[in-house]
Write a protein that holds these residues in place. Structure first.
Motif: not given
Length: 179
Positions: A117, A71, A165-166, A69, A61-63
Motif C-alpha cells: 500500500v 487494499v 486502490s493501493p 488491485q 496488503k494488496v490483493s
C-alpha cells in the motif's frame, strides 16, 4: 514374536501420530478464545470491527480482485471508502445504522503496518475511543455482506461506497460493481 512386536510398535506410532493430529484442534480451540474474548469489548459498537482486525495492529496488503488491485486487511477482506467522508476531517460520516452495514477498520497501533500500500496511513478516533484506520486521510470500512476474503459486494453500493486502490484512491470503475 517379532511380528507381534513390530505390529505393536506400528500401532504405537500410529496412535502417537493421531494424537499429534488431534492436538491441532486443541491449538485451534486455543486460538478461538481470543476472538471470543474480543467481542465483549466491542459490545458498545459494531462487533465486526473488532472481529475483523488483527490484535497486533491493522495489517493491510494488496490483493487482486474483479476490480483490479485493491487494499484488503491481513485476512484478505476488502476495504472501502465512503464518498460522504471528508478527507483529513478527522471524523467519519458513517454513524449509527450505517456502522452496522459498514463496520470501521480499526487498529491498536499508531502506525498501521502495510504491504504494497503506497498511500499515506493514519488513524482517527472513533466515538467509542478506538482507532479507525485512514488511507490518504479517508477512513476505511468493511462491508458486512462481504463474508469471505476476496468478496467485493460493497463495490458501488448506493453510488457512495468504493473499493480502495493501493495508492489510496477510490476505484469507481464498473468492474466489481453489482456483485
Amino acid at each position: 514374536m517379532k511380528k507381534r512386536l513390530s505390529f505393536g510398535f506400528g500401532v504405537l506410532i500410529l496412535t502417537a501420530a493421531l494424537a499429534g493430529c488431534s492436538g491441532s484442534p486443541g491449538t485451534t480451540a486455543t486460538s478461538a478464545p481470543p476472538p471470543a474474548a474480543t467481542p465483549p469489548s466491542a459490545t458498545t459498537s459494531a462487533s465486526p470491527t473488532v472481529d475483523s482486525t488483527t490484535a497486533a495492529g491493522a495489517e493491510m496488503k494488496v490483493s487482486s480482485s474483479s476490480a483490479g488491485q485493491i487494499v484488503v486487511d491481513s485476512k484478505g477482506m476488502s476495504l472501502y471508502f465512503f464518498t460522504k467522508d471528508v478527507k483529513d476531517s478527522g471524523t467519519s460520516a458513517c454513524v449509527d445504522a450505517c456502522l452496522e452495514a459498514w463496520p470501521v477498520f480499526t487498529t491498536t497501533s499508531d502506525t498501521p503496518t502495510v504491504e504494497g500500500v503506497t498511500g499515506t496511513m493514519g488513524t482517527i478516533a472513533t466515538p467509542d475511543g478506538k482507532k479507525q484506520v485512514t488511507l490518504n486521510g479517508m477512513p476505511l470500512y468493511y462491508y458486512a455482506k462481504d463474508k469471505a476474503p476476496g468478496d467485493v459486494t460493497g463495490q458501488g453500493v448506493g453510488g457512495v461506497w468504493y473499493l480502495v486502490s493501493p495508492a489510496g484512491e477510490m476505484i469507481k470503475g464498473a468492474a466489481g460493481s453489482g456483485y
